[in-house]
Write an enzyme that holds these catalytic residues in place. Structure first.
Site, PDB file in Angstrom:
ATOM      1  N   ARG A 299       1.268  -0.906   0.152  1.00 34.73           N
ATOM      2  CA  ARG A 299       0.072   0.235  -0.222  1.00 34.73           C
ATOM      3  C   ARG A 299       0.591   1.038  -0.079  1.00 34.73           C
ATOM      4  O   ARG A 299       1.048   2.387  -0.776  1.00 34.73           O
ATOM      5  CB  ARG A 299      -0.523  -0.128   1.565  1.00 34.73           C
ATOM      6  CG  ARG A 299      -2.140   0.902   1.301  1.00 34.73           C
ATOM      7  CD  ARG A 299      -3.212   0.569   1.903  1.00 34.73           C
ATOM      8  NE  ARG A 299      -3.120   1.036   3.272  1.00 34.73           N
ATOM      9  CZ  ARG A 299      -3.405   0.979   4.899  1.00 34.73           C
ATOM     10  NH1 ARG A 299      -4.320   0.370   4.403  1.00 34.73           N
ATOM     11  NH2 ARG A 299      -2.689   1.109   5.695  1.00 34.73           N
TER      12      ARG A 299
ATOM     13  N   LYS B 146      -2.555   6.692   1.171  1.00 32.23           N
ATOM     14  CA  LYS B 146      -2.647   7.223   2.174  1.00 32.23           C
ATOM     15  C   LYS B 146      -1.257   7.900   2.690  1.00 32.23           C
ATOM     16  O   LYS B 146      -0.445   8.011   3.234  1.00 32.23           O
ATOM     17  CB  LYS B 146      -1.657   5.513   2.969  1.00 32.23           C
ATOM     18  CG  LYS B 146      -2.502   6.440   4.820  1.00 32.23           C
ATOM     19  CD  LYS B 146      -2.302   4.652   5.205  1.00 32.23           C
ATOM     20  CE  LYS B 146      -1.989   5.133   7.110  1.00 32.23           C
ATOM     21  NZ  LYS B 146      -3.789   5.106   7.666  1.00 32.23           N
TER      22      LYS B 146
ATOM     23  N   GLU C 268     -16.321   6.733   4.854  1.00 30.92           N
ATOM     24  CA  GLU C 268     -15.709   5.791   5.313  1.00 30.92           C
ATOM     25  C   GLU C 268     -14.978   7.107   7.240  1.00 30.92           C
ATOM     26  O   GLU C 268     -15.755   7.955   6.760  1.00 30.92           O
ATOM     27  CB  GLU C 268     -14.025   5.007   5.314  1.00 30.92           C
ATOM     28  CG  GLU C 268     -13.330   6.617   4.344  1.00 30.92           C
ATOM     29  CD  GLU C 268     -11.942   6.393   4.082  1.00 30.92           C
ATOM     30  OE1 GLU C 268     -11.488   5.141   5.262  1.00 30.92           O
ATOM     31  OE2 GLU C 268     -11.481   5.983   2.926  1.00 30.92           O
TER      32      GLU C 268
HETATM   33  N1  PLP Z   1      -9.578   4.523   6.223  1.00 26.79           N
HETATM   34  C1  PLP Z   1      -8.516   5.448   7.259  1.00 26.79           C
HETATM   35  C2  PLP Z   1      -8.600   7.403   6.360  1.00 26.79           C
HETATM   36  C3  PLP Z   1      -7.295   4.726   7.673  1.00 26.79           C
HETATM   37  O1  PLP Z   1      -6.715   6.270   7.797  1.00 26.79           O
HETATM   38  C4  PLP Z   1      -7.451   3.999   8.024  1.00 26.79           C
HETATM   39  C5  PLP Z   1      -6.044   3.753   8.869  1.00 26.79           C
HETATM   40  O2  PLP Z   1      -5.317   2.965   8.324  1.00 26.79           O
HETATM   41  C6  PLP Z   1      -7.669   2.966   7.192  1.00 26.79           C
HETATM   42  C7  PLP Z   1      -8.905   3.721   7.218  1.00 26.79           C
HETATM   43  C8  PLP Z   1      -8.014   1.937   7.893  1.00 26.79           C
HETATM   44  O3  PLP Z   1      -7.096   0.467   7.468  1.00 26.79           O
HETATM   45  P1  PLP Z   1      -6.272  -0.144   7.745  1.00 26.79           P
HETATM   46  O4  PLP Z   1      -7.503  -1.465   7.965  1.00 26.79           O
HETATM   47  O5  PLP Z   1      -5.108  -1.199   7.053  1.00 26.79           O
HETATM   48  O6  PLP Z   1      -5.252   0.374   8.787  1.00 26.79           O
HETATM   49  C1  COI Z   2      -5.099   3.701  11.258  1.00 22.83           C
HETATM   50  O1  COI Z   2      -5.109   2.685  11.748  1.00 22.83           O
HETATM   51  O2  COI Z   2      -3.022   2.800  11.408  1.00 22.83           O
HETATM   52  C2  COI Z   2      -4.555   4.794  11.105  1.00 22.83           C
HETATM   53  O3  COI Z   2      -3.592   5.060  10.201  1.00 22.83           O
HETATM   54  C3  COI Z   2      -5.129   5.952  12.199  1.00 22.83           C
HETATM   55  C4  COI Z   2      -4.109   7.131  12.386  1.00 22.83           C
HETATM   56  C5  COI Z   2      -3.900   7.252  13.483  1.00 22.83           C
HETATM   57  C6  COI Z   2      -3.869   7.768  11.255  1.00 22.83           C
END
Ligand code: PLP
Ligand code: COI
Length: 351
Positions: A96, A194, A230
């Site tokens: 990612r 991200k 989201e």
């Molecule tokens: N959506 C956003 C905007 C986020 O910042 C995160 C956190 O990383 C997620 C979703 C969830 O992603 P993940 O499950 O890979 O941590």
């Molecule tokens: C995560 O869940 O890893 C996030 O990035 C959330 C946040 C603290 C930005």
């Protein structure tokens, strides 16, 4: 200033008391990892540096300061009941980061380099991984454009670094609000990457949500202002009255690794019907019997109230639901090697 980390480097005096509330804070641990990319030489091998007092020296012209070349990741190391340390799907975070970097025209570290950096940081800071059942070590890989530019252009030098902090629960509240005046991501924008700028753009909504007594904003799509996307830092799920688990499709949302894991667990462990499809907010308010959000930091937490157009709507009976609880328990059991892992998600770190 950067001081290479050595076996004889001074160690911070004590471990945090794991029985205290860990919260979710930046802490300096023993060591962090850094590598530099230049157009001439590519990625240098990278190494550990002492974390206490560490600062980066940046050119005043660094791209990241003006044009925002910054992308990052978040993953966790967990302590198992036997005292091992494991990572959850770290190669997915590496991939990612590569996708996020490509969106901002940045060179990304190869997957193997990302994994080596994460392993090195966990090994050097192993004593900071909270004990079984007491939280986790949150690992933050970051890639920034450090080279100077004046006109809008990609940098010619980049830094990739990885640090970590022991953490407890992030967010955790169960009330969210749809704000009429703000969207998180437009079609073909940067929502699926991200990138740091997404979070800068979400700070105001987050503040307004908190002021009004909600844990976070729930974003709708920017085209029609109707379909749920989201939260600011977590993906969204609803359980409909027919028992189907629904989550918004990929596109302008972040492709969460927890989201993907929950879809897989729902289908393959529980045999539930789980679909990715556009989800109108009215349908959530009238038909959902449960809702919850997922993320590495947030893990999985129920949503019991959604405020929409100034009205609080309880979801289902307004209490955390049984499916969210089962999914969270199973996810955490897999992450701690207490449940079969046919997908090979859990990776042990050698100590
Ligand atoms: N959506 C956003 C905007 C986020 O910042 C995160 C956190 O990383 C997620 C979703 C969830 O992603 P993940 O499950 O890979 O941590
Ligand atoms: C995560 O869940 O890893 C996030 O990035 C959330 C946040 C603290 C930005």
């Amino acid at each position: 200033m950067l001081v290479p980390f050595r076996p004889e480097s001074p160690r911070l005096p004590q471990q945090p008391g794991w029985d205290e509330e860990l919260g979710f804070h930046y802490r300096e641990l023993d060591a962090f990892w850094l590598s530099r990319w230049t157009a001439e030489s590519g990625w240098e091998p990278g190494q550990l540096y002492e974390h206490p007092g560490a600062t980066l020296e940046l050119s005043l012209g660094a791209n990241v300061l003006y044009y925002g070349q910054a992308v990052f990741e978040g993953l966790k190391a967990y302590r198992t009941r036997e005292g091992k340390i494991v990572l959850f799907r770290p190669a997915d975070n590496a991939r990612r980061l590569q996708n996020s970097a490509a969106r901002l025209v940045m060179p990304a570290p190869p997957v193997e380099m990302f994994l080596e950096a994460v392993r090195a940081v966990v090994q050097a800071n192993a004593r900071w991984v909270p004990g079984y059942g007491k939280g986790s070590l949150y690992i933050r890989p970051v890639l920034i454009g450090s080279g100077p530019v004046l006109g809008v252009a990609p940098a010619k030098e980049y830094l990739f670094y990885v640090f970590a902090s022991p953490v407890g629960q992030y967010m955790g509240g169960d009330r969210v609000i749809v704000l009429s005046s703000v969207h998180r991501a437009a079609p073909y924008g940067t929502g699926s990457a991200k990138v740091a700028g997404n979070y800068a753009a979400s700070l105001r909504a987050h503040e307004v949500a908190r002021e009004q007594g909600y844990v976070e904003a729930l974003y709708l799509d920017a085209r029609e202002d109707r379909y749920v996307e989201e939260l600011g830092a977590a993906n969204f799920f609803a359980v409909m009255s027919d028992g189907t688990l629904v989550t918004p499709p990929l596109g302008s949302i972040l492709p969460g690794i927890t989201r993907d894991s929950i879809l897989t667990i729902a289908r393959e462990v529980f045999g539930w019907i789980a679909v990715e499809r556009p989800l109108p907010i009215e349908e959530v308010l009238t038909d959902a019997v449960e809702a919850f959000y997922t993320g590495t930091a947030a893990v999985l937490a129920p949503i019991t109230v959604i405020n929409y157009r100034g009205v609080d709507h309880p979801i289902g009976d307004g209490k955390p639901g049984p499916r969210a609880r089962k999914l969270r328990q199973t996810l955490e059991a897999i992450q701690r090697q207490e449940h079969p892992d046919p997908w090979g998600w859990v990776v042990e770190v050698e100590l």
